[in-house]
Design a protein around this motif. Structure first.
Motif, PDB file in Angstrom:
ATOM      1  N   LEU A 207       0.816  -1.219   0.000  1.00  0.00           N
ATOM      2  CA  LEU A 207       0.000   0.000   0.000  1.00  0.00           C
ATOM      3  C   LEU A 207       0.849   1.269   0.000  1.00  0.00           C
ATOM      4  O   LEU A 207       0.610   2.192  -0.790  1.00  0.00           O
ATOM      5  CB  LEU A 207      -0.938  -0.009   1.205  1.00  0.00           C
ATOM      6  N   ALA A 208       1.845   1.333   0.870  1.00  0.00           N
ATOM      7  CA  ALA A 208       2.700   2.524   0.922  1.00  0.00           C
ATOM      8  C   ALA A 208       3.471   2.704  -0.380  1.00  0.00           C
ATOM      9  O   ALA A 208       3.646   3.832  -0.861  1.00  0.00           O
ATOM     10  CB  ALA A 208       3.663   2.440   2.102  1.00  0.00           C
ATOM     11  N   ASN A 209       3.918   1.600  -0.973  1.00  0.00           N
ATOM     12  CA  ASN A 209       4.640   1.696  -2.248  1.00  0.00           C
ATOM     13  C   ASN A 209       3.744   2.186  -3.368  1.00  0.00           C
ATOM     14  O   ASN A 209       4.195   2.934  -4.242  1.00  0.00           O
ATOM     15  CB  ASN A 209       5.249   0.345  -2.618  1.00  0.00           C
ATOM     16  N   TRP A 210       2.474   1.785  -3.382  1.00  0.00           N
ATOM     17  CA  TRP A 210       1.569   2.279  -4.430  1.00  0.00           C
ATOM     18  C   TRP A 210       1.435   3.796  -4.344  1.00  0.00           C
ATOM     19  O   TRP A 210       1.429   4.483  -5.374  1.00  0.00           O
ATOM     20  CB  TRP A 210       0.200   1.611  -4.302  1.00  0.00           C
ATOM     21  N   ASP A 211       1.353   4.327  -3.136  1.00  0.00           N
ATOM     22  CA  ASP A 211       1.295   5.783  -2.976  1.00  0.00           C
ATOM     23  C   ASP A 211       2.598   6.432  -3.449  1.00  0.00           C
ATOM     24  O   ASP A 211       2.588   7.475  -4.110  1.00  0.00           O
ATOM     25  CB  ASP A 211       1.044   6.140  -1.505  1.00  0.00           C
ATOM     26  N   ARG A 212       3.727   5.812  -3.112  1.00  0.00           N
ATOM     27  CA  ARG A 212       5.025   6.358  -3.524  1.00  0.00           C
ATOM     28  C   ARG A 212       5.193   6.308  -5.038  1.00  0.00           C
ATOM     29  O   ARG A 212       5.718   7.258  -5.648  1.00  0.00           O
ATOM     30  CB  ARG A 212       6.149   5.566  -2.853  1.00  0.00           C
ATOM     31  N   ILE A 213       4.773   5.217  -5.646  1.00  0.00           N
ATOM     32  CA  ILE A 213       4.889   5.085  -7.103  1.00  0.00           C
ATOM     33  C   ILE A 213       4.066   6.165  -7.799  1.00  0.00           C
ATOM     34  O   ILE A 213       4.521   6.800  -8.755  1.00  0.00           O
ATOM     35  CB  ILE A 213       4.435   3.680  -7.554  1.00  0.00           C
ATOM     36  N   ARG A 214       2.864   6.380  -7.321  1.00  0.00           N
ATOM     37  CA  ARG A 214       2.017   7.421  -7.910  1.00  0.00           C
ATOM     38  C   ARG A 214       2.655   8.800  -7.722  1.00  0.00           C
ATOM     39  O   ARG A 214       2.630   9.643  -8.626  1.00  0.00           O
ATOM     40  CB  ARG A 214       0.628   7.370  -7.280  1.00  0.00           C
ATOM     41  N   ASN A 215       3.277   9.009  -6.569  1.00  0.00           N
ATOM     42  CA  ASN A 215       3.895  10.287  -6.259  1.00  0.00           C
ATOM     43  C   ASN A 215       5.091  10.576  -7.178  1.00  0.00           C
ATOM     44  O   ASN A 215       5.170  11.654  -7.800  1.00  0.00           O
ATOM     45  CB  ASN A 215       4.337  10.291  -4.791  1.00  0.00           C
ATOM     46  N   VAL A 216       6.032   9.619  -7.280  1.00  0.00           N
ATOM     47  CA  VAL A 216       7.211   9.879  -8.109  1.00  0.00           C
ATOM     48  C   VAL A 216       6.831   9.936  -9.590  1.00  0.00           C
ATOM     49  O   VAL A 216       7.427  10.694 -10.373  1.00  0.00           O
ATOM     50  CB  VAL A 216       8.327   8.838  -7.863  1.00  0.00           C
ATOM     51  N   SER A 217       5.822   9.162  -9.985  1.00  0.00           N
ATOM     52  CA  SER A 217       5.371   9.204 -11.379  1.00  0.00           C
ATOM     53  C   SER A 217       4.785  10.564 -11.723  1.00  0.00           C
ATOM     54  O   SER A 217       4.984  11.083 -12.834  1.00  0.00           O
ATOM     55  CB  SER A 217       4.339   8.097 -11.637  1.00  0.00           C
ATOM     56  N   SER A 218       4.080  11.171 -10.769  1.00  0.00           N
ATOM     57  CA  SER A 218       3.495  12.492 -11.026  1.00  0.00           C
ATOM     58  C   SER A 218       4.580  13.560 -11.160  1.00  0.00           C
ATOM     59  O   SER A 218       4.422  14.531 -11.911  1.00  0.00           O
ATOM     60  CB  SER A 218       2.522  12.867  -9.905  1.00  0.00           C
ATOM     61  N   GLN A 219       5.700  13.368 -10.465  1.00  0.00           N
ATOM     62  CA  GLN A 219       6.807  14.326 -10.564  1.00  0.00           C
ATOM     63  C   GLN A 219       7.563  14.197 -11.889  1.00  0.00           C
ATOM     64  O   GLN A 219       8.239  15.137 -12.314  1.00  0.00           O
ATOM     65  CB  GLN A 219       7.768  14.137  -9.395  1.00  0.00           C
ATOM     66  N   LEU A 220       7.447  13.027 -12.522  1.00  0.00           N
ATOM     67  CA  LEU A 220       8.135  12.783 -13.787  1.00  0.00           C
ATOM     68  C   LEU A 220       7.144  12.665 -14.945  1.00  0.00           C
ATOM     69  O   LEU A 220       7.482  12.121 -15.998  1.00  0.00           O
ATOM     70  CB  LEU A 220       8.959  11.490 -13.691  1.00  0.00           C
ATOM     71  N   GLU A 221       5.954  13.171 -14.773  1.00  0.00           N
ATOM     72  CA  GLU A 221       4.868  12.989 -15.733  1.00  0.00           C
ATOM     73  C   GLU A 221       5.304  13.295 -17.162  1.00  0.00           C
ATOM     74  O   GLU A 221       5.896  14.336 -17.448  1.00  0.00           O
ATOM     75  CB  GLU A 221       3.692  13.896 -15.358  1.00  0.00           C
ATOM     76  N   GLY A 222       5.015  12.337 -18.041  1.00  0.00           N
ATOM     77  CA  GLY A 222       5.284  12.510 -19.465  1.00  0.00           C
ATOM     78  C   GLY A 222       6.728  12.348 -19.890  1.00  0.00           C
ATOM     79  O   GLY A 222       7.068  12.571 -21.047  1.00  0.00           O
ATOM     80  N   GLN A 223       7.604  11.902 -18.987  1.00  0.00           N
ATOM     81  CA  GLN A 223       9.030  11.882 -19.302  1.00  0.00           C
ATOM     82  C   GLN A 223       9.569  10.508 -19.687  1.00  0.00           C
ATOM     83  O   GLN A 223      10.768  10.366 -19.941  1.00  0.00           O
ATOM     84  CB  GLN A 223       9.841  12.422 -18.106  1.00  0.00           C
ATOM     85  N   GLY A 224       8.715   9.486 -19.733  1.00  0.00           N
ATOM     86  CA  GLY A 224       9.224   8.176 -20.133  1.00  0.00           C
ATOM     87  C   GLY A 224       8.309   7.048 -19.724  1.00  0.00           C
ATOM     88  O   GLY A 224       7.152   7.254 -19.349  1.00  0.00           O
ATOM     89  N   GLU A 225       8.863   5.841 -19.775  1.00  0.00           N
ATOM     90  CA  GLU A 225       8.102   4.625 -19.530  1.00  0.00           C
ATOM     91  C   GLU A 225       8.706   3.858 -18.351  1.00  0.00           C
ATOM     92  O   GLU A 225       9.917   3.844 -18.152  1.00  0.00           O
ATOM     93  CB  GLU A 225       8.108   3.744 -20.787  1.00  0.00           C
ATOM     94  N   VAL A 226       7.831   3.215 -17.585  1.00  0.00           N
ATOM     95  CA  VAL A 226       8.228   2.430 -16.423  1.00  0.00           C
ATOM     96  C   VAL A 226       7.950   0.960 -16.700  1.00  0.00           C
ATOM     97  O   VAL A 226       6.904   0.607 -17.265  1.00  0.00           O
ATOM     98  CB  VAL A 226       7.458   2.880 -15.167  1.00  0.00           C
ATOM     99  N   LEU A 227       8.865   0.099 -16.316  1.00  0.00           N
ATOM    100  CA  LEU A 227       8.717  -1.344 -16.503  1.00  0.00           C
ATOM    101  C   LEU A 227       8.362  -1.994 -15.174  1.00  0.00           C
ATOM    102  O   LEU A 227       9.097  -1.869 -14.185  1.00  0.00           O
ATOM    103  CB  LEU A 227      10.011  -1.940 -17.057  1.00  0.00           C
TER     104      LEU A 227
END
Length: 292
Positions: free
Chosen positions: A103-123
């Motif tokens: 659960l905590a990681n899902w929040d963190r993943i969403r958070n860091v993804s929002s900071q890098l929005e549109g900049q690439g792809e995650v595997l």
């Protein structure tokens, strides 16, 4: 204890079992680490069902009469893990389709993804029913979701649909992890982040065998070729004996060249008792460009 019957909660644990509220159902499942007495014994008496493991593999659910309507192994219902909506079912192997310790990681993943929005792809490897993938998409990054099980990938796609993320850019892949990584390297593919929760033992889409002691180092070396050893973030979790949080950190920091930080911790699930239920190892790397 939460009164919300539209979500998940770990109520109590003990005697090598855990008592969980899963949507409208209160169920008991095995917990190999719960070598302590339960805290709230009275709450266990009205469980709707219990999963029993078989010595021959798999197991079965035993459902009581008079409680919530007895579900079938193919029945699905929706629960909320904000901001996501998730399909849950009581599978013959005792799985639900969610791993609450993440659960905590899902929040963190969403958070860091929002900071890098549109900049690439995650595997996302060993991606199961896709909540980490959906967290990437909800944050604004593209994703590649890989699992060796066609059924699990389809489950993840359904979760994207019910969570309102079906229009996001994501590649759904059913394949062996190592074969896929080698092919992506030949294509000169690049990713900015990785999420992986490797099993102790697993089989690929065509019967390939994955053993974490043998294959994790090779897999990490291949991942580093897909980012030139400079990822923006890596989420590495593990449930295998011997792979402690510190061991996971050493695996990452021996390969990553990006300046950044490491979060090293034990995975856990919050109980309604106020205690924490241990549930594996976690190490998160994140570059200086982002904050957890």
């Amino acid at each position: 204890m939460s009164k919300n019957k539209n979500t998940y909660q770990l109520i109590d644990s003990g005697n090598f079992k855990k008592l969980e509220q899963v949507g409208p159902f209160k169920v008991i499942r095995p917990s190999p680490v719960a070598a302590w007495p339960p805290t709230q014994i009275s709450l266990w008496k009205d469980a709707d069902g219990e999963y029993h493991r078989s010595d021959k593999g798999g197991g079965n659910w035993n459902w009581k009469t008079g409680g919530a309507a007895r579900p079938d192994s193919e029945d699905e219902f929706l629960i909320q893990i904000p901001p996501l909506t998730v399909k849950v079912r009581f599978t013959p192997f005792g799985h639900l389709g969610i791993f609450p310790e993440q659960l905590a990681n899902w929040d963190r993943i969403r958070n860091v993804s929002s900071q890098l929005e549109g900049q690439g792809e995650v595997l996302n490897l060993f991606a199961y029913s896709g909540l980490s993938t959906l967290s990437v998409l909800a944050g604004g990054l593209d994703a590649c979701h890989l699992d060796s099980s066609k059924g699990m990938v389809e489950w993840a796609r359904e979760n994207a649909q019910v969570s309102g993320l079906a229009d996001k850019k994501v590649r759904w892949i059913v394949e062996d992890v190592l074969k896929f990584l080698n092919r992506e390297i030949r294509r000169n593919k690049k990713y900015i982040g990785f999420i992986l929760d490797p099993p102790t033992f697993g089989r690929g889409a065509s019967g390939e065998v994955f053993k974490i002691e043998k294959d994790l180092p090779e897999m990490m070396d291949l991942l580093m070729q897909l980012c030139d050893n400079k990822p923006e973030f890596v989420f590495l979790t593990c449930h295998s004996t011997g792979f402690s949080p510190l061991a996971l950190r050493r695996i990452l920091e021996g390969r990553i060249k990006t300046p950044g930080h490491y979060l090293t911790e034990e995975l856990s699930i919050n109980e309604s008792t106020g205690r924490l239920h241990p549930a594996g190892s976690n190490c998160v790397f994140y570059s200086n460009r982002v904050k957890l």
